[in-house]
Write a protein that holds these residues in place. Structure first.
Motif, PDB file in Angstrom:
ATOM      1  N   LEU A   1     108.675 192.873  15.686  1.00  0.00           N
ATOM      2  CA  LEU A   1     107.407 193.540  15.377  1.00  0.00           C
ATOM      3  C   LEU A   1     106.424 192.574  14.728  1.00  0.00           C
ATOM      4  O   LEU A   1     105.223 192.590  15.035  1.00  0.00           O
ATOM      5  CB  LEU A   1     107.656 194.737  14.452  1.00  0.00           C
ATOM      6  CG  LEU A   1     108.431 195.919  15.042  1.00  0.00           C
ATOM      7  CD1 LEU A   1     108.605 197.006  13.986  1.00  0.00           C
ATOM      8  CD2 LEU A   1     107.731 196.490  16.269  1.00  0.00           C
ATOM      9  N   GLU A   2     106.922 191.735  13.823  1.00  0.00           N
ATOM     10  CA  GLU A   2     106.051 190.766  13.157  1.00  0.00           C
ATOM     11  C   GLU A   2     105.469 189.777  14.156  1.00  0.00           C
ATOM     12  O   GLU A   2     104.283 189.429  14.097  1.00  0.00           O
ATOM     13  CB  GLU A   2     106.845 190.034  12.069  1.00  0.00           C
ATOM     14  CG  GLU A   2     105.990 189.320  11.052  1.00  0.00           C
ATOM     15  CD  GLU A   2     105.791 187.851  11.361  1.00  0.00           C
ATOM     16  OE1 GLU A   2     104.943 187.216  10.717  1.00  0.00           O
ATOM     17  OE2 GLU A   2     106.490 187.331  12.259  1.00  0.00           O
ATOM     18  N   ALA A   3     106.307 189.334  15.115  1.00  0.00           N
ATOM     19  CA  ALA A   3     105.841 188.391  16.136  1.00  0.00           C
ATOM     20  C   ALA A   3     104.782 189.021  17.032  1.00  0.00           C
ATOM     21  O   ALA A   3     103.861 188.346  17.501  1.00  0.00           O
ATOM     22  CB  ALA A   3     107.023 187.905  16.979  1.00  0.00           C
TER      23      ALA A   3
ATOM     24  N   TYR B   1     114.908 200.650  20.064  1.00  0.00           N
ATOM     25  CA  TYR B   1     114.923 201.285  21.394  1.00  0.00           C
ATOM     26  C   TYR B   1     113.995 200.536  22.346  1.00  0.00           C
ATOM     27  O   TYR B   1     114.371 200.230  23.496  1.00  0.00           O
ATOM     28  CB  TYR B   1     114.500 202.743  21.270  1.00  0.00           C
ATOM     29  CG  TYR B   1     114.352 203.462  22.589  1.00  0.00           C
ATOM     30  CD1 TYR B   1     115.472 203.883  23.308  1.00  0.00           C
ATOM     31  CD2 TYR B   1     113.093 203.715  23.120  1.00  0.00           C
ATOM     32  CE1 TYR B   1     115.334 204.536  24.526  1.00  0.00           C
ATOM     33  CE2 TYR B   1     112.941 204.368  24.332  1.00  0.00           C
ATOM     34  CZ  TYR B   1     114.065 204.779  25.027  1.00  0.00           C
ATOM     35  OH  TYR B   1     113.926 205.422  26.223  1.00  0.00           O
ATOM     36  N   LEU B   2     112.808 200.209  21.888  1.00  0.00           N
ATOM     37  CA  LEU B   2     111.845 199.499  22.734  1.00  0.00           C
ATOM     38  C   LEU B   2     112.288 198.069  23.001  1.00  0.00           C
ATOM     39  O   LEU B   2     112.059 197.534  24.090  1.00  0.00           O
ATOM     40  CB  LEU B   2     110.466 199.526  22.081  1.00  0.00           C
ATOM     41  CG  LEU B   2     109.850 200.931  21.947  1.00  0.00           C
ATOM     42  CD1 LEU B   2     108.579 200.891  21.116  1.00  0.00           C
ATOM     43  CD2 LEU B   2     109.579 201.540  23.324  1.00  0.00           C
TER      44      LEU B   2
ATOM     45  N   GLU C   1     106.223 204.084  12.034  1.00  0.00           N
ATOM     46  CA  GLU C   1     106.616 204.571  13.366  1.00  0.00           C
ATOM     47  C   GLU C   1     107.178 203.435  14.213  1.00  0.00           C
ATOM     48  O   GLU C   1     108.190 203.600  14.912  1.00  0.00           O
ATOM     49  CB  GLU C   1     105.409 205.189  14.074  1.00  0.00           C
ATOM     50  CG  GLU C   1     104.961 206.524  13.522  1.00  0.00           C
ATOM     51  CD  GLU C   1     103.727 207.032  14.253  1.00  0.00           C
ATOM     52  OE1 GLU C   1     103.698 208.237  14.571  1.00  0.00           O
ATOM     53  OE2 GLU C   1     102.815 206.230  14.528  1.00  0.00           O
ATOM     54  N   ALA C   2     106.532 202.279  14.168  1.00  0.00           N
ATOM     55  CA  ALA C   2     106.976 201.138  14.964  1.00  0.00           C
ATOM     56  C   ALA C   2     108.390 200.719  14.584  1.00  0.00           C
ATOM     57  O   ALA C   2     109.216 200.422  15.452  1.00  0.00           O
ATOM     58  CB  ALA C   2     106.008 199.965  14.786  1.00  0.00           C
ATOM     59  N   GLN C   3     108.696 200.720  13.291  1.00  0.00           N
ATOM     60  CA  GLN C   3     110.039 200.353  12.851  1.00  0.00           C
ATOM     61  C   GLN C   3     111.080 201.361  13.325  1.00  0.00           C
ATOM     62  O   GLN C   3     112.204 200.989  13.682  1.00  0.00           O
ATOM     63  CB  GLN C   3     110.080 200.241  11.331  1.00  0.00           C
ATOM     64  CG  GLN C   3     109.328 199.040  10.780  1.00  0.00           C
ATOM     65  CD  GLN C   3     109.358 198.979   9.277  1.00  0.00           C
ATOM     66  OE1 GLN C   3     110.385 199.234   8.663  1.00  0.00           O
ATOM     67  NE2 GLN C   3     108.217 198.650   8.671  1.00  0.00           N
TER      68      GLN C   3
END
Length: 548
Positions: free
Chosen positions: A424-426, A482-483, A475-477
């Motif tokens: 997510l950070e990338a 899964y994604l 939400e992203a975390q």
């Protein structure tokens, strides 16, 4: 004298490179040449195979805290054959040498795939990581270490990277080790809780805070020799861990008390150096995960060609054939994803903080591939163990060890939730997905046979990125793992199709299509798959070579 081990393993004595044609073809595709790995394949299939199993079951490392004269030595005693193995792999086969000799770092990872045993390979990986960081960021007076760590000097040196502590684990900002300056040195005090190569390492990299800095971005990186300037022990080892596997590598708890060290690179920039060094080892983890899975698959494959049940060979039972096909398709996708990412790393390896777009793209891929390969290895080794029935659960046979060994690969170098956070950070901060989408779009555009599937996979990747970017952080975390799984499996299918289209090897095209069906859409195979699966299962036969 009987060669006893040949009676308990079906792949002992076989050349693990020569019989693995899918691996050969994938590595050659990304390396741009055929690697001369047959000698290592022969060693991996016989002496190394037996040695690593023996160490696991009979002769793991032992901590010796005291010498005969009453002095504290905190040294690890390892079997003499393990010493010989490390010397042979590092000095004779040169597993740590390629990058430092101006060659592709891909060669290192290809050799690691063949070694596979995560205990032995962990010792090698930590040593390679240490050499990498010293070579790239240390001044010239550290270069003698590099020569010993890659096997170029007469005396072999071993390295280690000790970053985590008990209170934080992967949360390096929670570390408590502190560094105080003095006499042109730094003096470190603190505990490192999971310190692999403890008692073996001649030099280690470790992290600490100084000047009341806090948080991950306040860490600095230090070079910690085993002995201080006066020749005395520079730290103490409290104990070695008791582990279910990876027993070849001693993992211990290290106590630092005014331990002499020198700072590596710039103050406060350890998080960059550590993240980069972890990328090096996460790719090692991926290569080893694939290698472990391959050895388990080969044990199951050759066993199925000999074992009879209900009047037929196991291989002739449709259910067994299905299991082998599932394993092989999943493994080939994992290998393709791994060496694609290694190729990206090789092309971005000169980048330094704050890093360029090529490096950030590679880093994004590394988080995905680490997660996919670790999960695949655990699944494949479990299926291979089950295929052996009750024998697969007996520790007297080597097949049971491979599942135990595979279970470390999701944990080492950051568990799946850490990979998801870093992914997510990338994406959110480094915008690494932009380069990734462009690259895979180009790859898909070059695909003819299987283009519809490649398009579908690319759309899944793009939709996953869009979802991440549309969510808030919480939400992203929640959805990240899964994604990440969707993206990784979609990439694997695209890459298999790409390799098949570029080389003309129809088996990789078939593998890409089957991978899409089974692991992207998560549906059953089509009705005619069983009849066409033979060439996929028989990985050592020439029909799996480049020219069908």
């Amino acid at each position: 004298m009987d060669d006893t081990y040949s009676y308990i393993s079906n792949i002992y004595g076989k050349n693990h490179y020569d019989i693995d044609l899918p691996f050969q073809e994938i590595v050659e595709f990304y390396a741009g040449k055929r690697l001369n790995l047959s000698p290592l394949g022969a060693y991996a299939g016989k002496q190394l195979y037996e040695i690593t199993d023996y160490i696991d079951k009979i002769s793991p490392p032992v901590l010796k805290m005291w010498g005969i004269d009453g002095e504290r030595i905190d040294s690890v005693l390892i079997n003499s054959v393990e010493k010989h193995t490390l010397d042979k792999l590092i000095k004779e086969f040169g597993i740590n040498r390629p990058y430092f000799h101006g060659k592709s770092i891909l060669d290192h990872y290809a050799m690691g795939y063949l070694v596979a045993d995560p205990g032995i390979y962990c010792i090698i990986t930590l040593t390679h990581q240490t050499a990498y960081a010293l070579h790239k960021y240390a001044p010239d007076n550290f270069r003698d270490y590099v020569s010993g760590l890659i096997g170029d000097s007469r005396d072999l040196l071993l390295g280690a990277t000790w970053f985590t502590e008990i209170q934080g684990g992967s949360d390096l900002g929670a570390n408590k080790t502190v560094a105080e300056p003095g006499n042109n040195l730094w003096y470190l005090t603190g505990d490192k809780y999971f310190a692999s190569n403890a008692g073996l390492a001649d030099v280690s990299l470790t992290s600490a805070f100084h000047n009341n800095n806090h948080g991950a971005k306040g860490l600095s990186l230090f070079v910690l020799p085993r002995r201080n300037g006066e020749g005395n022990l520079n730290y103490r080892i409290r104990r070695l861990k008791e582990k279910s596997a990876t027993k070849s590598v001693p993992s211990g708890e290290v106590e630092l008390e005014n331990s002499e060290a020198q700072m590596l690179g710039d103050a406060g920039k350890a998080i960059y150096y550590i993240t980069e060094d972890l990328m090096v080892s996460r790719l090692d983890n991926a290569a080893a995960a694939c290698g472990i899975a391959r050895k388990a698959y080969l044990e199951a494959y050759y066993y199925s060609m000999k074992r009879k049940t209900f009047g037929s060979l196991l291989l002739d039972h449709p259910g067994i054939k299905r299991d082998l096909l599932d394993m092989e398709i999943l493994l080939e996708g994992s290998i393709a994803l791994t060496f694609k990412t290694i190729d990206l790393f090789n092309k971005s390896i000169k980048s330094k903080p704050p890093y360029d777009d090529d490096y950030n793209y590679t880093r994004l891929m590394t988080h995905i591939v680490k997660n996919i390969t670790a999960e695949s290895s655990s699944i494949i080794t479990q299926m291979a163990t089950e295929l052996h029935g009750g024998i697969g659960f007996l520790s007297e046979f080597p097949i049971e060890r491979w599942h135990r060994e595979a279970l470390i690969t999701p944990i080492w170098e950051g568990a799946s939730n850490i990979q998801a956070l870093d992914m997510l950070e990338a994406i959110m901060k480094k915008k690494a997905h932009i380069k990734m989408l462009l690259d895979f779009q180009k790859t898909v555009s070059e695909t003819r046979d299987g283009r519809e599937i490649a398009d579908s996979c690319y759309n899944l990747i793009r939709e996953s990125i869009d979802k991440i970017l549309s969510m808030d952080s919480t939400e992203a975390q929640f959805h990240a793992k899964y994604l990440m799984d969707i993206m990784g499996n979609s990439m694997a299918s695209i890459l298999l199709l790409h390799i098949g289209n570029k080389t003309g090897n129809e088996d990789f095209i078939k593998a890409g299509k089957l991978y899409f069906k089974r692991y992207v859409k998560k549906e059953d195979y089509d009705m005619d798959t069983m009849q066409s699966s033979e060439s996929m299962i028989h990985v050592e036969r020439q029909e799996r070579s480049l020219r069908n």
